[in-house]
Design a protein around this motif. Sequence first.
Motif, mmCIF file in Angstrom:
data_model
loop_
_atom_site.group_PDB
_atom_site.id
_atom_site.type_symbol
_atom_site.label_atom_id
_atom_site.label_comp_id
_atom_site.label_asym_id
_atom_site.label_seq_id
_atom_site.Cartn_x
_atom_site.Cartn_y
_atom_site.Cartn_z
ATOM 1 N N GLY A 61 5.475 5.130 -8.738
ATOM 2 C CA GLY A 61 5.256 6.489 -9.245
ATOM 3 C C GLY A 61 3.821 6.950 -9.127
ATOM 4 O O GLY A 61 3.290 7.614 -10.028
ATOM 5 N N GLU A 63 0.594 8.964 -8.534
ATOM 6 C CA GLU A 63 0.243 10.392 -8.538
ATOM 7 C C GLU A 63 -1.080 10.666 -7.831
ATOM 8 O O GLU A 63 -1.281 11.737 -7.271
ATOM 9 C CB GLU A 63 0.165 10.912 -9.977
ATOM 10 N N ARG A 78 2.845 7.053 -12.834
ATOM 11 C CA ARG A 78 3.756 7.314 -13.949
ATOM 12 C C ARG A 78 4.581 6.056 -14.232
ATOM 13 O O ARG A 78 5.103 5.426 -13.323
ATOM 14 C CB ARG A 78 4.700 8.455 -13.618
ATOM 15 N N GLN A 79 4.686 5.750 -15.517
ATOM 16 C CA GLN A 79 5.504 4.625 -15.931
ATOM 17 C C GLN A 79 6.066 4.906 -17.328
ATOM 18 O O GLN A 79 5.285 5.196 -18.246
ATOM 19 C CB GLN A 79 4.693 3.323 -15.953
ATOM 20 N N ASP A 80 7.380 4.846 -17.419
ATOM 21 C CA ASP A 80 8.048 5.108 -18.699
ATOM 22 C C ASP A 80 7.640 6.468 -19.281
ATOM 23 O O ASP A 80 7.421 6.616 -20.474
ATOM 24 C CB ASP A 80 7.711 4.007 -19.711
ATOM 25 N N GLY A 81 7.533 7.432 -18.385
ATOM 26 C CA GLY A 81 7.251 8.793 -18.823
ATOM 27 C C GLY A 81 5.808 9.061 -19.174
ATOM 28 O O GLY A 81 5.457 10.154 -19.637
ATOM 29 N N GLN A 82 4.919 8.076 -18.966
ATOM 30 C CA GLN A 82 3.500 8.255 -19.282
ATOM 31 C C GLN A 82 2.646 7.947 -18.052
ATOM 32 O O GLN A 82 3.052 7.171 -17.175
ATOM 33 C CB GLN A 82 3.101 7.328 -20.435
ATOM 34 N N THR A 83 1.471 8.576 -18.037
ATOM 35 C CA THR A 83 0.539 8.349 -16.936
ATOM 36 C C THR A 83 -0.429 7.232 -17.318
ATOM 37 O O THR A 83 -1.038 7.265 -18.400
ATOM 38 C CB THR A 83 -0.251 9.621 -16.606
ATOM 39 N N ASP A 238 4.423 16.429 -5.314
ATOM 40 C CA ASP A 238 5.499 16.299 -6.297
ATOM 41 C C ASP A 238 6.730 15.726 -5.584
ATOM 42 O O ASP A 238 7.237 16.334 -4.619
ATOM 43 C CB ASP A 238 5.815 17.668 -6.886
ATOM 44 N N GLU A 240 9.704 15.749 -6.284
ATOM 45 C CA GLU A 240 10.884 16.605 -6.410
ATOM 46 C C GLU A 240 10.780 17.876 -5.571
ATOM 47 O O GLU A 240 11.702 18.668 -5.530
ATOM 48 C CB GLU A 240 11.079 16.989 -7.882
#
Length: 728
Positions: A61, A63, A78-83, A238, A240
């Motif tokens: 993830g 960035e 990003r890991q587990d919803g955190q940077t 991004d 996505e």
Amino acid sequence: MLRQIHSLPGLVAALLVMVLALTGVVLSVEPVVGRLQASPQTEQSLSIAELAARVDQFYPGVEQLERTPSGVVIVSYRQDGQTRVVRIDPQSGKVTGDAEPSTLMQGAKDLHRSLLAGTPGRVIVGLMAGVMLVLSISGMFLLAKRVGGWRYLARPMHGPWTQRWHAEAGRLAIPGLLLSSLTGLYLSAVTFGLLPDGMQNEPEFPTQVTGGPAAPVASLPALQAVQLSDLRELVYPDPEDPTDVYSLHTANGDGYIDQATGQLLSFREHDRVRRLYDVVYQLHTGAGLWWLGLLLGASALGVPVMSITGGLIWWKRRRAMPRIASNSASQTADTLILVGSESNTTWGFAKTLHEALVQAGWCVHIAPMNSLANEYRRAERLLILTSTYGDGAAPACAKHFLEKLASSRLNPHQAFAVLGFGDRSFPRFCQFAKDVDEALLARGLRPLLAMDTVDRQSIQEFARWGKALGDKLGHELTLVHAPDRHPTDSLQLMQREAYGEQVQAPTCILRFKPAAASKLPEFDAGDLVGILPPGSSVPRFYSLASSTADGVLEICVRKQQAGLCSNYLHDLPLGGTIEAFIQPNPDFRPAPGRPATILIGAGTGIGPLAGFIRNNTARRPMHLYWGGRNPDSDFLYESELGRYLADQRLTRLQAAFSRVSERRYVQDRIIEDANDMRRLIDRGAQVLVCGSRDMAKNVMQALDEVLAPLNLNVLKLKAEGRYREDVY
């Protein structure tokens, strides 16, 4: 003027400047830490594509990739919803440590940049950078002036410890502070849009993007073409959004990369403005130059030292001035009192006059004579109280008065009165006061009273002058002056060397140490010590033959038949104590630099001259001409001078004795050595004379004769500051 430019901003901004300096010291460690955390230089040949491939093995993830100027590679992912932000080893891609800034470092950075006060704080920081620049430049010129020129900036410093530490810290810190303040001003100007930084010249954002599936980052041609050593930042698209792009920032320029094809969609090289900004930022922070960061940090450490010692220097000068209550502003006062004083005694009389005039209803401003303004809008009268230094010269705080008077625009309708203070036994009694009176008359000002004098601080003569002044002003003026007692130190006699008994001229070299557990006051050879003999409130002054660094206070005293203080000192037993205070005499000492110094004296006048030679550790050329009575009875400092000749602190000694078969006086030696004397003075030598008035007069006549072939004389040397006297 230069000293005021240097001291006033420093006093006002000292605390804020120290805050910026100390936070700068903390931040200066950052480039060193980065250097230690950076990867080996061999890994800098990696391409960004290769690095990205290694990173992808551990951080799917990702960035952003970043390489600091110190060479540390940082990954944001990003890991587990955190940077998370970590440092990695580019060779393996594995984590080597947390990259989040420490609380200390982040706090220091915020305090350094904005004083934790947002935009107003940034404004203040910019102003402080300007203050530091002014302090650095003015301090640099003051330092050069102190040591005798730019060539002698590395020579040893002398003087009271506060002045030595202030100058030493400045000598070491000024180059770094100049760099920090100049670059800091530039960065502040950029922050507020006063100067461009080149950031506006960004590449155009691409409008045509492939939009296909993202290719593996290791396969992107644009990233394969850029080495890690050039990387500043790579921001990933991004995941996505297929139309998003890589944002690449390198040492040479910025661009955008298609995530599907890996082609460079747009790129713009840094222009000169951006490159200048990068260089200035690096010079200010030391980023990527760890050794510069350490030098800047070391320079910043000098700021607290200079701030504290500078404050102490200012405070000592401030304390030396009498406190004047109800002192009106110069441009609103109707009455001006200007003071010329060498030992602050005349200030006491001026304060008494000021208080009497204020009580009588006048609006009075009092200041040193050197503070003469170009004009005074409301002043109706000018009262000048001045002493004389040496043989008719201006005291220190009045040296520039006549020069300022010549260019001033004083109103000719202003009335003036001059009162001189001195000792009538001197042949040029109150000569400077007479010079001032004549200069004011020549400027067309109207005399309120004829010039008058006060002999030996006579309170009766002062009161008589005050009555005459009151009569002219139409108001009874009673001047009752009670001299302030100088704060003194207790000193204990520890050694006496006696000379001159056989030639009826008893002379002693006396050495004192602090009484009890006290310390010696600060002084240099050539300064004066005021000694209060029992039963007298009037001090007697003696020239000092030592400095504080010698560990003793040393004077040479000849016993005078009716001399209250000299008899007291000669009769003082070993272990006996005296009460004394120091009167600085900065104008009588060797000028800084390497030109030769010619020392001329007779009798006890050898005291400060011997002190100058003793402190001549730099072995600058020093030539001593001294006169005594008989070499067998009163050759003062004979053995010591022999040692100084041997170790080259003294270049040459020419002694003359008047009570031997071949009678010679010191002026005879000068004339005999006319060729050498002319050669030395023609090459810039300074002359220092110490002794009796008669001796000084004869020396002046002899030197005028010697210098005539050079179209020079003593008066010209005095005007150049190369002839200085301490006569009594």
